[in-house]
Design a protein around this motif. Structure first.
Motif, mmCIF file in Angstrom:
data_model
loop_
_atom_site.group_PDB
_atom_site.id
_atom_site.type_symbol
_atom_site.label_atom_id
_atom_site.label_comp_id
_atom_site.label_asym_id
_atom_site.label_seq_id
_atom_site.Cartn_x
_atom_site.Cartn_y
_atom_site.Cartn_z
ATOM 1 N N GLY A 82 0.830 -1.249 -0.024
ATOM 2 C CA GLY A 82 -0.119 -0.025 0.002
ATOM 3 C C GLY A 82 0.884 1.272 -0.045
ATOM 4 O O GLY A 82 0.447 2.313 -0.560
ATOM 5 N N LEU A 83 2.046 1.140 0.565
ATOM 6 C CA LEU A 83 2.941 2.308 0.804
ATOM 7 C C LEU A 83 3.351 2.604 -0.627
ATOM 8 O O LEU A 83 3.516 3.599 -1.225
ATOM 9 C CB LEU A 83 4.104 1.997 1.800
ATOM 10 C CG LEU A 83 4.747 3.187 2.222
ATOM 11 C CD1 LEU A 83 4.070 4.281 2.766
ATOM 12 C CD2 LEU A 83 5.780 2.951 3.262
ATOM 13 N N ALA A 84 3.906 1.288 -1.177
ATOM 14 C CA ALA A 84 4.417 1.589 -2.572
ATOM 15 C C ALA A 84 3.292 2.215 -3.645
ATOM 16 O O ALA A 84 3.805 2.724 -4.429
ATOM 17 C CB ALA A 84 5.152 0.171 -2.998
ATOM 18 N N ALA A 85 2.172 1.779 -3.257
ATOM 19 C CA ALA A 85 0.963 2.560 -4.143
ATOM 20 C C ALA A 85 0.815 3.644 -3.872
ATOM 21 O O ALA A 85 -0.175 4.377 -4.294
ATOM 22 C CB ALA A 85 -0.032 1.558 -4.027
ATOM 23 N N GLU A 86 1.480 4.450 -2.923
ATOM 24 C CA GLU A 86 1.190 5.800 -2.356
ATOM 25 C C GLU A 86 -0.035 6.019 -1.970
ATOM 26 O O GLU A 86 -0.739 7.057 -2.011
ATOM 27 C CB GLU A 86 1.695 6.675 -3.390
ATOM 28 C CG GLU A 86 2.745 6.618 -4.005
ATOM 29 C CD GLU A 86 3.189 7.575 -5.028
ATOM 30 O OE1 GLU A 86 2.217 8.294 -5.717
ATOM 31 O OE2 GLU A 86 4.135 8.062 -5.465
ATOM 32 N N ASP A 87 -0.616 5.068 -1.186
ATOM 33 C CA ASP A 87 -1.963 5.112 -0.405
ATOM 34 C C ASP A 87 -1.789 6.374 0.665
ATOM 35 O O ASP A 87 -0.796 6.224 1.515
ATOM 36 C CB ASP A 87 -2.272 3.870 0.223
ATOM 37 C CG ASP A 87 -3.650 3.986 1.186
ATOM 38 O OD1 ASP A 87 -4.770 3.678 0.585
ATOM 39 O OD2 ASP A 87 -3.544 4.236 2.469
ATOM 40 N N ASN A 88 -2.550 7.461 0.889
ATOM 41 C CA ASN A 88 -2.276 8.451 1.394
ATOM 42 C C ASN A 88 -2.243 8.303 3.026
ATOM 43 O O ASN A 88 -1.693 8.567 3.718
ATOM 44 C CB ASN A 88 -3.252 9.662 1.139
ATOM 45 C CG ASN A 88 -4.569 9.248 1.398
ATOM 46 O OD1 ASN A 88 -4.974 7.915 1.721
ATOM 47 N ND2 ASN A 88 -5.650 10.223 1.011
ATOM 48 N N ARG A 89 -3.207 7.185 3.466
ATOM 49 C CA ARG A 89 -3.280 6.841 4.769
ATOM 50 C C ARG A 89 -1.965 6.226 5.423
ATOM 51 O O ARG A 89 -1.374 6.485 6.378
ATOM 52 C CB ARG A 89 -4.353 5.887 4.954
ATOM 53 C CG ARG A 89 -5.955 6.454 4.877
ATOM 54 C CD ARG A 89 -6.715 5.267 4.522
ATOM 55 N NE ARG A 89 -6.548 4.537 3.409
ATOM 56 C CZ ARG A 89 -7.365 3.569 2.893
ATOM 57 N NH1 ARG A 89 -8.580 3.305 3.909
ATOM 58 N NH2 ARG A 89 -7.047 2.900 2.053
ATOM 59 N N LEU A 90 -1.293 5.142 4.619
ATOM 60 C CA LEU A 90 0.003 4.583 5.013
ATOM 61 C C LEU A 90 1.188 5.546 4.740
ATOM 62 O O LEU A 90 2.114 5.672 5.584
ATOM 63 C CB LEU A 90 0.030 3.698 4.129
ATOM 64 C CG LEU A 90 -0.959 2.175 4.207
ATOM 65 C CD1 LEU A 90 -0.613 1.202 3.394
ATOM 66 C CD2 LEU A 90 -1.038 1.868 5.840
ATOM 67 N N GLN A 91 1.092 6.564 3.829
ATOM 68 C CA GLN A 91 2.009 7.579 3.709
ATOM 69 C C GLN A 91 2.159 8.391 5.103
ATOM 70 O O GLN A 91 3.082 8.865 5.522
ATOM 71 C CB GLN A 91 1.816 8.305 2.521
ATOM 72 C CG GLN A 91 2.159 7.769 1.129
ATOM 73 C CD GLN A 91 2.014 8.642 -0.005
ATOM 74 O OE1 GLN A 91 1.137 9.391 -0.098
ATOM 75 N NE2 GLN A 91 3.062 8.561 -0.752
#
Length: 351
Positions: free
Chosen positions: A317-326
């Protein structure tokens, strides 16, 4: 627009409205300093209009441009509606809601229906209520006072967001109807920041603490409980926080005990991490726990956040730039030293 998405909120809450844009002649009037007088001028116009037996509803088009029109129920406007012939008031309200091309007149029309409307007006009230940021408060009030209010409010609740959702969910909470409980326990919170105004009311009115035994077979209820808990970590000044929610400890314990049996998702990872962060930064008495109870909930949450399947999903999810995980990785929870974000941890400066 509603026909294109009949079971969902209108895109952009239906904006822009017909009276938006560069053709608007001047800024809308500001509310009076004394809000108690906000409807007095409108009431005078209505009294004068209804005193003329032959005056058509269209005569009110443009009559309210220079007056502040409140979007919530107003005693002066409601009293003016009750002073006139009810049938005429209803027909005037219906005409204005259907045909007015500016928000001022349409709002007054809805206020008339909120005062004297009948069950025949429910579909019209629901339709204008879909433009919920502007018309949500009066639509919710109008539906709340009519027979069949639970069903009509639930229909609208499924189709509004933002401020409109606040108005409708608060109306459902005021009903305190057992029939609203399943929806409140599973669907009230939709992820908007404004959910903070009603999350605590939902948990209290729907008696969330009495539904914990259903977690084993109801993942929708379990996920929604996580959303409610998350909202109550940040809604100070808006609504009931975990500190003020008397059942916080038992609900947190049940959520921590059951959420791990579900497959990991980005939302579940985010909520568990946010709750873990909250529990590490607040003393246990702030959510009704002993230190041992708090530590047990934290241990359950950290165990999930350290599981390989949960970490793998978070990294993806972070690699996909999910804003919550960022947000979690960059500023939301770096002090938790989560394994999923280990390569992003920044060492503290040596001093």
């Amino acid at each position: 627009m509603h026909e294109q998405t009949p079971d969902k909120p209108l895109p952009r809450d239906g904006e822009p409205y017909p009276d938006d844009g560069p053709h608007r002649r001047r800024p809308r009037p500001k509310p009076p300093e004394d809000r108690r007088t906000a409807g007095a001028g409108i009431a005078r116009i209505l009294d004068e209009h209804f005193a003329q037996p032959s005056a058509p509803p269209s005569a009110l088009t443009g009559a309210f441009h220079d007056i502040y029109v409140p979007i919530h129920r107003n005693d002066d406007i409601a009293n003016a509606a009750h002073r006139a012939d009810a049938d005429r008031v209803r027909s005037t309200g219906r005409w204005l809601v259907r045909h007015a091309t500016d928000r001022c007149a349409a709002t007054v029309g809805l206020a008339l229906l909120a005062a004297v409307g009948t069950t025949d007006d429910i579909p019209l009230i629901q339709t204008i209520g879909l433009l919920s940021h502007r018309f949500g408060p009066l639509a919710a009030h109008a539906l709340e006072r009519l027979p069949g209010r639970l069903e009509s409010l639930l229909w609208l609740a499924d189709r509004v967001t933002g401020w409109g959702r606040v108005y409708v969910v608060e109306a459902l909470c005021r009903l305190d109807d057992p029939g609203a409980r399943p929806w409140l326990l599973r669907k009230a919170v939709d992820g908007d920041f404004l959910n903070g105004y009603f999350a605590g009311k939902v948990a209290t009115v729907a008696r969330l603490h009495e539904a914990l035994s259903e977690f084993e077979r109801d993942s929708e209820l379990l996920d929604h409980t996580g959303r409610l808990l998350h909202v109550m970590t940040y809604c100070g000044g808006m609504g009931t926080t975990l500190r003020r929610y008397p059942h916080a400890a038992v609900v947190l314990e049940a959520h921590a005990r059951h959420v791990g049996r579900l497959a990991p998702t980005i939302e579940r990872f985010f909520i568990v991490a946010v709750l873990a962060r909250h529990l590490t930064t607040e003393p246990p008495e702030n959510h009704g726990s002993t230190e041992a109870q708090r530590d047990a909930v934290l241990a359950a949450y950290f165990s999930l956040l350290d599981r390989e399947d949960w970490c793998g999903l978070a990294r993806a999810g972070l690699a996909a730039e999910d804003n919550r995980l960022q947000w979690l990785a960059d500023s939301g929870a770096p002090q938790l030293h989560l394994r999923a974000f280990a390569d992003r941890d920044v060492p503290a400066d040596d001093e």
